[in-house]
Design a protein around this motif. Structure first.
Motif, PDB file in Angstrom:
ATOM      1  N   VAL A   1      -1.450   7.432   6.391  1.00 23.29           N
ATOM      2  CA  VAL A   1      -2.861   7.831   6.434  1.00 23.29           C
ATOM      3  C   VAL A   1      -3.196   8.416   7.804  1.00 23.29           C
ATOM      4  O   VAL A   1      -3.833   9.475   7.915  1.00 23.29           O
TER       5      VAL A   1
ATOM      6  N   LEU B   1     -10.467   5.429   9.247  1.00 22.11           N
ATOM      7  CA  LEU B   1      -9.169   5.369   8.571  1.00 22.11           C
ATOM      8  C   LEU B   1      -8.418   4.085   8.902  1.00 22.11           C
ATOM      9  O   LEU B   1      -7.736   3.508   8.046  1.00 22.11           O
TER      10      LEU B   1
ATOM     11  N   ILE C   1      -7.187   1.290   6.022  1.00 28.66           N
ATOM     12  CA  ILE C   1      -5.869   0.700   5.758  1.00 28.66           C
ATOM     13  C   ILE C   1      -5.926  -0.827   5.880  1.00 28.66           C
ATOM     14  O   ILE C   1      -5.194  -1.539   5.193  1.00 28.66           O
TER      15      ILE C   1
ATOM     16  N   GLN D   1       0.842  -1.194   0.000  1.00 29.55           N
ATOM     17  CA  GLN D   1       0.000   0.000   0.000  1.00 29.55           C
ATOM     18  C   GLN D   1       0.880   1.248   0.000  1.00 29.55           C
ATOM     19  O   GLN D   1       1.854   1.320   0.750  1.00 29.55           O
TER      20      GLN D   1
ATOM     21  N   ASP E   1      -8.045   4.380   1.576  1.00 30.18           N
ATOM     22  CA  ASP E   1      -6.654   4.552   1.995  1.00 30.18           C
ATOM     23  C   ASP E   1      -5.771   5.080   0.863  1.00 30.18           C
ATOM     24  O   ASP E   1      -4.552   5.019   0.950  1.00 30.18           O
TER      25      ASP E   1
ATOM     26  N   ALA F   1      -7.982   9.640  -2.156  1.00 27.59           N
ATOM     27  CA  ALA F   1      -8.781   9.076  -1.072  1.00 27.59           C
ATOM     28  C   ALA F   1     -10.134   9.778  -0.995  1.00 27.59           C
ATOM     29  O   ALA F   1     -10.357  10.829  -1.608  1.00 27.59           O
TER      30      ALA F   1
END
Length: 554
Positions: A340, A434, A438, A334, A400, A416
């Motif tokens: 994030v 959040l 993720i 990611q 994310d 996002a």
């Protein structure tokens, strides 16, 4: 007889070294060094996704950390038998014809285009699109097929193409380019021949489209369609690549004197941090190792007899020997994970920094004390309140993609988003959303591997997030519906680099054997909670729907 190895791990913000005793695997000493120019935000412009680093930050860190661990360990320096370096990637550096980074050459000292282009720099989105278009339509081999079928703006060729288009002076002075892990290794070795220097298999295979099927890098005929400079550059790079259990050279006299080590010390071929971290965490077949920090890298290994010629769609590559020699290394990840949450913290800190800490009512001492107290308690209080929100309570849905999407299916142009907000949405609700995001992004990666026939029996988490946030790890276990072990080592990538060094130095016969003795144990394990699984499945459906919508309008 006591013998030692050093693993050096270059992260986004700092470099860490560990000194390991090779019989017991005991960590004798460790040291960290923060990049001072990077901390001052020099050469970066987040508004255009430009993130560059001055090589002096890395060179100073190398000297500081290695001399520190040798001194702190109180050992005989002649007994340090090997060093291996891992770094972020793809993070290429332009060099002149003497192998000197342009940033260290007069006239380029403050030029961002002469700096190392950090992995998270996304200024080359257009160039990545061009590479993908050409690879699919030029009429020859698709050179992206072993890199998930999509070339990313985070990678070697796209970044170089962007820089040389933007800066004529850099283009004319950059004789060649090296990945960060290669340059730091080159700096230390005795053979300073640019043509014969052993480049990293890991870096070349995952980021530069190197593969044995087409005898190395993409041919000049392909590269010249992008830019004549790239075609010329190909001849100044490499044909062969090497795994990190191999010797790149011995420590040269200059750095022997600086570090106080013997020129008999072996320098192993460099590698990337996530791949070294997987080795440090004792990766095995059918095991997914999640390296969780500012971003994530997800690493697996598989026998060639299982993968064969099959290509896994939308990942960051599959390369024989990039993790363990003789096995195919598979990488996904990611673009933002801890980043994030760091972004959200920065947003919430705005009134504190711009109103509270600039107030005339408070003294300087009070401001400093208040700032320290907030820093110490901010994330822990936010986490506790988020944990207390019942699963039945409405939570926003977030994506994310705050730094684009790395995998599955790289697209750094994506942004996002957050949906399902209401007047009842508070900071802990957004924080929980959040965290969910993720973890859902992680689930998309696991799903893609399994859809492509890659079996995942166990998951290992390493890195700061894995060790410091039980809340995130429990959420991740619930979302993946798989148990997750957490590696006990604070420095798994550096430990993995030390394992490579021990094999290169001839202390152990291979990486698997060395990792049995030197690899990290585990300090925690998280199991899916039956009561939460169905709730997270429903929330995952909302995440998927938002993904589809946002992607359709980008």
């Amino acid at each position: 007889m006591e013998q030692y190895v050093i693993g050096l791990d270059y992260g986004s913000d700092s470099v860490r070294a560990v000194l390991i005793e090779t019989t017991t695997g005991r960590e004798i000493a460790s040291s960290s060094h923060w990049y001072k120019r990077w901390l001052n935000n020099e050469f970066c412009n987040p508004a255009i996704n430009q993130f560059r680093q001055h090589p002096l930050d890395h060179i100073e860190g190398l000297e500081h950390t290695i001399t520190s661990v040798v001194q702190e360990g109180g050992i005989d320096p002649s007994k340090v038998k090997g060093i291996c370096i891992d770094t972020t990637g793809s993070s290429p550096i332009p060099l002149n014809n003497k192998g000197v980074p342009l940033a260290l050459v007069e006239g380029f000292e403050h030029n961002p285009n002469a700096m190392m282009v950090l992995w998270k720099d996304h200024t080359a989105i257009q160039e990545a699109n061009e590479i993908n278009e050409l690879a699919a339509n030029w009429g020859g081999e698709n050179f992206t097929k072993y890199e998930g079928g999509i070339y990313s703006s985070e990678w070697f060729w796209a970044k170089i193409l962007h820089v040389i288009r933007e800066d004529e002076a850099v283009k004319n002075s950059a004789y060649t380019w090296m990945e960060h892990c290669d340059y730091m290794t080159f700096l230390l070795v005795d053979d300073q021949n640019l043509n014969s220097f052993k480049r990293s298999r890991c870096a070349a295979g995952h980021k530069s489209m190197w593969h044995k099927d087409w005898n190395g890098l993409p041919p000049k005929a392909f590269l010249e369609k992008l830019h004549p400079y790239l075609a010329d550059l190909r001849g100044k790079l490499y044909e062969e690549t090497y795994t990190s259990d191999m010797v790149a050279g011995n420590l040269n006299e200059t750095w022997s004197e600086k570090l106080g080590l013997s020129t008999d010390t072996v320098i192993a071929v460099g590698t990337f941090d996530a791949h070294a971290g997987a080795v440090g965490a004792k990766i095995d077949k059918n095991t997914l190792v999640r390296v969780m920090g500012t971003s994530t890298c997800d690493i697996m290994v598989s026998p060639e007899s299982v993968i064969g010629t099959k290509t896994v769609r939308g990942i960051c590559g599959q390369v024989n020997g990039s993790v363990i020699p003789g096995l195919i290394g598979l990488e996904a990840g990611q673009s933002a994970f801890g980043d994030v949450l760091a972004w959200f913290k920065d947003v919430l800190f705005w009134p504190i920094e711009n109103l509270v800490l600039t107030s005339d009512i408070l003294s300087s001492a009070q401001k400093e004390g208040l700032k320290n107290e907030i820093e110490e308690n901010f994330m822990s209080k936010l986490t506790r309140q988020a944990e207390q929100i019942p699963l039945t309570e409405s939570i926003p849905t977030a994506l994310d993609w705050i730094n684009g999407r790395r995998t599955p299916d790289a697209n750094q142009e994506l942004k996002a988003a957050v949906s399902n907000l209401s007047l009842g949405t508070k900071a802990p609700h957004l924080f929980k959303a959040l965290v969910n995001a993720i973890c859902f992004g992680s689930k998309k990666i696991v799903d893609r591997f399994e859809e492509e026939g890659v079996q995942i029996d166990s998951v290992i988490g390493i890195g700061g997030v894995a060790r410091k946030s039980p809340f995130i790890m429990q959420t991740l276990a619930n979302v993946l519906n798989k148990p997750i072990k957490v590696a006990a080592s604070d420095q798994a990538p550096a430990l993995g680099a030390a394992i490579y060094a021990a094999v290169a130095a001839g202390i152990y016969p291979d990486v698997i054997e060395a990792s049995k003795y030197l690899g990290s144990g585990f300090e925690a394990e998280y199991f899916p909670e039956e009561v939460a699984i169905s709730t997270y499945e429903a929330l995952m459906d909302s995440y998927d729907a938002l993904c589809t919508f946002i992607e359709s309008i980008n």
